[in-house]
Design an enzyme around this catalytic site. Structure first.
Site, short mmCIF file in Angstrom:
data_model
loop_
_atom_site.label_atom_id
_atom_site.label_comp_id
_atom_site.label_asym_id
_atom_site.label_seq_id
_atom_site.Cartn_x
_atom_site.Cartn_y
_atom_site.Cartn_z
N GLU A 117 8.33 15.83 15.69
CA GLU A 117 8.81 15.77 14.31
C GLU A 117 7.99 16.71 13.44
O GLU A 117 6.79 16.51 13.25
CB GLU A 117 8.72 14.34 13.77
CG GLU A 117 9.35 14.17 12.41
CD GLU A 117 9.32 12.72 11.95
OE1 GLU A 117 10.28 12.32 11.26
OE2 GLU A 117 8.35 12.01 12.25
N GLU A 130 9.35 1.33 11.06
CA GLU A 130 10.38 2.37 10.92
C GLU A 130 9.64 3.69 10.99
O GLU A 130 8.92 4.07 10.08
CB GLU A 130 11.13 2.20 9.59
CG GLU A 130 12.47 2.95 9.57
CD GLU A 130 12.33 4.41 9.17
OE1 GLU A 130 12.33 5.26 10.09
OE2 GLU A 130 12.24 4.70 7.98
N CYS A 190 12.84 11.49 7.23
CA CYS A 190 12.80 10.99 8.60
C CYS A 190 14.14 11.19 9.31
O CYS A 190 14.18 11.36 10.54
CB CYS A 190 12.40 9.52 8.63
SG CYS A 190 13.51 8.41 7.76
N GLU A 232 -1.36 7.23 -0.26
CA GLU A 232 -2.41 7.69 -1.17
C GLU A 232 -2.06 9.02 -1.82
O GLU A 232 -2.65 9.39 -2.84
CB GLU A 232 -3.75 7.80 -0.45
CG GLU A 232 -3.78 8.75 0.72
CD GLU A 232 -3.45 8.07 2.04
OE1 GLU A 232 -4.03 8.48 3.06
OE2 GLU A 232 -2.62 7.15 2.04
N GLY A 276 6.51 5.19 8.50
CA GLY A 276 5.67 6.37 8.58
C GLY A 276 5.76 7.00 9.94
O GLY A 276 6.75 6.86 10.66
N GLY A 277 4.68 7.68 10.35
CA GLY A 277 4.68 8.42 11.60
C GLY A 277 4.38 7.56 12.80
O GLY A 277 3.87 6.43 12.69
N LYS A 337 0.86 -1.18 0.00
CA LYS A 337 0.00 0.00 0.00
C LYS A 337 0.89 1.23 0.00
O LYS A 337 1.46 1.61 1.03
CB LYS A 337 -0.92 0.05 1.23
CG LYS A 337 -1.98 1.17 1.13
CD LYS A 337 -2.43 1.68 2.46
CE LYS A 337 -1.62 2.86 2.95
NZ LYS A 337 -1.78 4.10 2.12
#
Length: 509
Positions: free
Chosen positions: A403, A261, A300, A189, A239-240, A186
């Site tokens: 972040e 991660e 990141c 988007e 991602g977050g 995935k």
């Protein structure tokens, strides 16, 4: 192939790949993909949901349980990965430009990304091709043959972020395929187009139908269903922190393998001796700019926290702010542009909120902090934000703790080595960090004390495919790249063979 990913007419809706075929979403829903440089739609993709995930996972399950790929000899799997790398090199310009337009980065950054993607496929091909078939374990008897072997995990759900769409996909797809798994990916988007193109390249390279699946759609439906699906054996997410926590929670009831991660709040520690000469000073400033503002800070591992020794702080920050204010913003395909837009209006608003809160909390704005004026290379509808330097920051500020994921650099100061280490480690994250010094002993001491997964000494941002990438603390639990990255996609089996079986005779009978 290019038409599906780069379609200008907004009519390419078959972007869900199941059983070797492209499909529209079961619901028929679609999503417009916006060019962040002007805010205008330039592609249309299928908006999948849970029903599309179920179909894709069912095919990946069938391909793993009944297909040939998990049992394909390692040499053949490696050869396919190398063919994919060759196709990426062939399509470098097209894919680099597509990555630039989709994610907002410069074309040159996009080209470099494609080079790194090809390197990842070659690295994992070489890694599995050069491995021994198993590790022999001494059982203490010539009649016992004991060996530890590695097997594929099974069906892998791969969930990737929007900032480095194809690069992050390759860090998951290449080891998953090298190990003999099937997968459903995935992509974000917001930036799915180059991942869609990669699926076509996998098919062109000869990957059997059903091994690779993709479902385009949002995290709350597609990502959530992949994470919880009982027929998924592993979920790998980049991602977050908030989304990563939800992935772990969704995966827990089925006790599937989880690799996370997540984010970072990465310190760039500059000692005064690293600025002793004009050349050294210029290098340290240049690297601080690179650490903070490459890809508009949407990285990141960005060096978003400058921690500089007090004796050189004013000179260093003044020059840093001067040069940051001269960074040329614009559409990534325009000549001379050094930095592109943020990926979306939502992301820009988030960055603006962090800067506003920092100023309220006492930070001093040295440069940036606003939207730039429109220009020929910078359309009015684009999501641009000026590179921003905030001086006199401290740990209690949100902009220092959280972040930001944008072109914002905070400045903190220290006087002693112990204070520098304490500041650098004073974060919930632990992804990456750097130390700048000409003192070799200090470099080793500080690097050894930093609680971060990657530590650079007198450099920032390089990574090696051979070296594991991952973090400490809330930066995640997974490892990508290197042998550990391959190990994420494997199970370990101990095969114990008795060459001379005899009765045990523990029981009468």
């Amino acid at each position: 192939m290019a038409d599906r990913a780069e379609n200008q007419g907004l009519d390419a809706q078959a972007t869900i790949h199941v059983a070797g075929e492209w499909h529209e979403a079961v619901s028929g829903a679609t999503r417009e993909i916006l060019d962040p440089a002007d805010g205008q739609p330039f592609a249309l993709v299928a908006e999948g949901d849970e029903k599309d995930v179920d179909l894709a996972v069912a095919e990946a399950r069938r391909a793993f349980d009944e297909g040939d790929w998990p049992r394909t000899p390692v040499a053949e799997r490696a050869a396919l990965l190398r063919r994919v790398a060759d196709l990426l090199v062939r399509d470098r310009e097209r894919l680099g430009r597509l990555e630039s337009r989709d994610a907002g980065k410069t074309v040159e950054e996009g080209r470099v990304d494609i080079d790194c993607v090809a390197d990842a496929f070659r690295y994992f091909a070489d890694l599995v091709a050069g491995e021994a078939p198993g590790r022999v374990v001494d059982a203490g008897s010539p009649d016992i043959h004991s060996v530890v072997v590695h097997e594929p995990v099974g069906v892998c759900a791969l969930i990737t972020p929007w900032n480095y769409p194809l690069l992050q996909a390759s860090w998951k797809i290449a080891p998953a395929l090298a190990a003999g798994n099937t997968f459903v990916i995935k992509p974000s988007e917001i930036t799915p187009l180059t991942t869609i193109a990669l699926i076509d390249l996998l098919s062109e390279a000869g990957l059997p139908a059903g091994v690779a699946g993709i479902v385009t759609g949002p995290g709350h439906s597609v990502g959530a269903r992949l994470s919880e699906h009982p027929d998924v054996d592993l979920v790998s997410f980049t991602g977050g922190l908030v989304s990563g926590t939800k992935v772990a929670q969704a995966a827990a009831p089925t006790v599937k393998k989880v690799a996370l991660e997540l984010g970072g709040k990465n310190p760039n520690v500059v000692f005064a001796d690293a600025c002793a000469t004009d050349e050294d000073f210029d290098t340290a400033v240049d690297q601080a700019l690179n650490a903070a503002f490459i890809h508009s800070g949407q990285v990141c591992s960005a060096g978003a926290r400058l921690i500089v020794e007090e004796s050189v702080r004013e000179r260093f920050v003044a020059e840093l702010a001067r040069r940051a204010g001269r960074i040329r913003l614009g559409r990534g395909s325009e000549d001379g542009v050094e930095c592109g837009p943020l990926v979306s209006e939502q992301q820009r608003a988030k960055v603006e909120g962090y800067v506003a809160s920092a100023l309220e909390e006492g930070a001093v704005l040295r440069t940036g902090g606003r939207r730039p004026e429109p220009a020929p290379q910078r359309p009015e509808g684009g999501f641009f934000y000026e590179p921003t330097v905030l001086d006199q920051c401290h740990r209690e500020m949100r902009v220092v703790r959280e972040e930001v994921f944008g072109p914002v650099l905070t400045v903190e100061t220290f006087r002693t080595e112990d204070e520098a280490v304490a500041l650098a480690n004073d974060t919930e994250y632990g992804l990456a960090g750097a130390v700048w010094t000409t003192d070799a002993g200090r470099a080793r001491r500080v690097a050894g004390r930093l609680r971060h997964g990657t530590v650079w000494i007198n450099d920032f941002h390089p990574y090696l495919p051979q070296a594991e990438w991952g973090g400490f603390g809330k930066s995640g639990t997974g490892r990508e790249l290197g042998p550990a990255g391959l190990a994420e996609y494997r199970e370990t089996k101990h095969v114990y063979q008795n060459l001379a079986p005899r009765p045990v005779r523990w029981f009468a009978g």
